[in-house]
Design a protein around this motif. Structure first.
Motif, PDB file in Angstrom:
ATOM      1  N   HIS A  55     -13.414  32.183  11.185  1.00 11.00           N
ATOM      2  CA  HIS A  55     -14.415  31.306  11.496  1.00 11.00           C
ATOM      3  C   HIS A  55     -15.784  31.780  12.295  1.00 11.00           C
ATOM      4  CE1 HIS A  55     -11.382  28.518   9.470  1.00 11.00           C
ATOM      5  NE2 HIS A  55     -12.677  28.108   8.970  1.00 11.00           N
ATOM      6  N   TYR A  56     -15.165  32.378  13.342  1.00  9.07           N
ATOM      7  CA  TYR A  56     -16.325  32.713  14.377  1.00  9.07           C
ATOM      8  C   TYR A  56     -17.289  33.895  13.538  1.00  9.07           C
ATOM      9  CZ  TYR A  56     -18.930  35.117  18.092  1.00  9.07           C
ATOM     10  OH  TYR A  56     -19.742  35.764  19.032  1.00  9.07           O
ATOM     11  N   LEU A  57     -16.773  34.622  12.771  1.00  5.60           N
ATOM     12  CA  LEU A  57     -17.545  35.529  11.920  1.00  5.60           C
ATOM     13  C   LEU A  57     -18.508  35.081  11.231  1.00  5.60           C
ATOM     14  CD1 LEU A  57     -14.988  38.581  11.435  1.00  5.60           C
ATOM     15  CD2 LEU A  57     -16.851  38.574  13.091  1.00  5.60           C
ATOM     16  N   GLN A  58     -18.172  33.784  10.643  1.00  6.92           N
ATOM     17  CA  GLN A  58     -18.914  32.883   9.644  1.00  6.92           C
ATOM     18  C   GLN A  58     -19.929  32.097  10.893  1.00  6.92           C
ATOM     19  OE1 GLN A  58     -17.633  30.643   6.308  1.00  6.92           O
ATOM     20  NE2 GLN A  58     -18.943  28.959   7.166  1.00  6.92           N
ATOM     21  N   VAL A  59     -19.641  31.874  11.968  1.00  4.24           N
ATOM     22  CA  VAL A  59     -20.734  31.250  12.647  1.00  4.24           C
ATOM     23  C   VAL A  59     -21.793  32.242  12.967  1.00  4.24           C
ATOM     24  CG1 VAL A  59     -20.958  30.172  15.155  1.00  4.24           C
ATOM     25  CG2 VAL A  59     -18.942  29.374  13.441  1.00  4.24           C
TER      26      VAL A  59
END
Length: 90
Positions: A55-59
């Motif tokens: 999810h962080y890599l998407q953010v």
């Protein structure tokens, strides 16, 4: 923090290359991916840590959640893994 994310986004865009559909002057229009290579990312950890990282890599704009494989079990009962394959500009 926003400036750090913008800087990371800019570096990420340089790393991945932008305008995949527009060939550069030295690039053949027949094979737009001729100067790209696959890179494989493997996350291994607890389900919570792997999911949080995805999810962080998407953010930060690196990869959409849907680009990653489903969480796959490892030989360790408390670990999972997920795989992402990207094409990078070489």
């Amino acid at each position: 923090m926003a400036q750090l994310e913008n800087s990371a986004q800019s570096k990420l865009e340089q790393f991945l290359g932008e305008n995949l559909d527009t060939p550069t002057p030295n690039q053949s229009t027949e094979n737009p991916f001729s100067n790209r290579e696959p890179i494989k990312h493997l996350l291994i950890g607890s389900p919570k840590a792997v999911t949080s990282t995805i999810h962080y890599l998407q953010v930060i704009g690196y990869a959409n959640v849907r680009d990653w494989s489903p969480l796959l079990p490892t030989n360790n009962s408390d670990e999972v893994m997920s795989i992402l394959i990207r094409q990078i500009l070489m």
